[in-house]
Motif scaffolding. Structure first.
Motif: not given
Length: 302
Positions: A130, A134, A138, A242, A249, A271, A273
Motif C-alpha cells: 500500500s 500510495r 502521490e 485521491a 494518500i 487505504r 492499495l
C-alpha cells in the motif's frame, strides 16, 4: 503560429515519443544542463554571510537568463520552439515511470520498492504494498502539475521564454529549495518563486482531474485537504487524485530514518492499495492530459 497551436503540437509530440533513451544517452537533457548550472552556482555561492541575498541573485539570474535564451531561440521560428517545448514537457515519461512501479510491484514487493525509489525521495525500505502504491500515486499527481500542466500553462501565457523560466526555477527549487541548515536561506527565493509560478497550475491540475472524474462536487473538500499539505500547491492535485480514485494518500512517511506524521489526504478513502490503483492513476494522468490538450486546441482555434 500561435503559442496555443505550437503547444498543441508539442503536447502530441511528447505523448508520442516521450524521452528517447537513445538520444539522451548521447547528449545531456536540457533539464540536466540547467541542474548542472545550478549545482555549480550553489557550490560557489552558498557559503559565508548573506546567503539569502546570494540565493536571490542566483534566482534572478536564472529567470533573466532563461527568458533571454527563450527569446533568442524563438527568433528562429516556431519549429525550434515546438521541439524544445516537447522535450521539456513530461507527460509520457511521467506515465512510464509511474507505470513502471505498478509493473514492478506485480513482480515482487522488493521490485516495487526499487522502482518507487526512482521517483520519490522518502525512505522505501519499510514500505508495504500500500505504501509503495500510495507513494507512486502521490508522485503521479504532483508531477502532473509540475511536469506537464505548469510548463504548458507558462508556454501558453508567455511562449518559450515563459516555459524556460518556469523549468529553471522549478529545477532550482527541487535542488536548493529545502528547509534545512544548508539551503534554508540560500534556496528561499527560488522556493518562494516556484510556489508563485505553480499557484495557478496546481489548481488547474486539480480541476482537470476533478472534471474528468466527475468529482468537482467535492471541490470544497479537495480545497480543505489541499491546505493540510506542507506545500501551498502540491496538495491540490494530490487531493483531487485521491477523490478521483476513492483512496487515501499522503499520510505518515519516513525521510532519512525519521518518521514524519503528515496527515492523510481524503482520510476516509480506501487505504489498502495495490498495483491496480497505480494503473488507475496512470489512466487519470491521460484523462487529465486529454482535457488539457482539448482546451489548448480550442484556444488555438479561437
Amino acid at each position: 503560429m500561435s503559442h496555443a497551436a505550437v503547444l498543441f503540437l508539442a503536447m502530441l509530440l511528447d505523448a508520442l515519443l516521450g524521452e528517447p533513451k537513445a538520444l539522451w544517452d548521447r547528449t545531456p537533457h536540457p533539464a540536466v544542463l540547467i541542474g548542472r548550472l545550478i549545482g555549480k552556482a550553489e557550490q560557489r555561492l552558498n557559503a559565508g554571510d548573506n546567503r539569502f541575498a546570494k540565493g536571490l541573485l542566483l534566482t534572478a539570474a536564472l529567470a533573466v537568463g532563461s527568458w533571454a535564451l527563450g527569446a533568442f531561440i524563438s527568433a528562429f521560428g516556431w519549429l525550434p520552439e515546438l521541439l524544445l517545448a516537447a522535450i521539456l514537457l513530461a507527460q509520457r515519461s511521467l506515465v512510464d515511470h509511474v507505470q513502471a512501479v505498478g509493473d514492478a510491484l506485480r513482480v515482487s514487493l522488493g521490485d516495487g520498492k526499487r522502482a518507487v525509489a526512482m521517483i520519490v525521495s522518502r525512505d522505501t525500505a519499510a514500505m508495504d504494498e500500500s505504501a509503495v502504491s500510495r507513494s507512486a500515486i502521490e508522485s503521479a499527481a504532483e508531477n502532473l502539475s509540475d511536469g506537464v500542466i505548469a510548463p504548458a500553462f507558462w508556454f501558453l501565457v508567455a511562449g518559450l521564454p515563459g516555459l524556460l523560466v518556469y523549468k529553471a526555477i522549478n529545477t532550482a527549487d527541487s535542488m536548493i529549495g529545502y528547509r534545512n541548515p544548508r539551503y534554508e536561506q540560500f534556496g528561499k527565493a527560488a522556493a518562494k518563486l516556484d510556489d508563485l509560478l505553480n499557484w495557478i497550475p496546481a489548481r488547474l491540475t486539480a480541476a482537470l482531474i476533478g472534471v474528468t472524474h466527475r468529482v468537482m462536487s467535492d471541490w470544497p473538500a479537495i480545497a480543505s485537504d489541499a491546505r493540510l499539505h506542507r506545500s501551498p500547491n502540491a496538495g491540490w492535485p494530490e487531493s483531487a487524485m485521491a477523490r478521483a480514485l476513492g483512496i487515501a494518500i499522503a499520510g505518515p512517511r519516513a525521510y532519512d530514518g525519521e518518521m514524519r506524521e503528515f496527515p492523510f489526504v481524503n482520510a476516509h478513502g480506501r487505504r489498502s492499495l495495490s498495483a491496480d490503483d497505480i494503473d488507475l492513476a496512470c489512466g487519470a494522468l491521460w484523462r487529465a492530459w486529454a482535457l488539457a490538450l482539448a482546451t489548448v486546441l480550442a484556444i488555438a482555434l479561437l
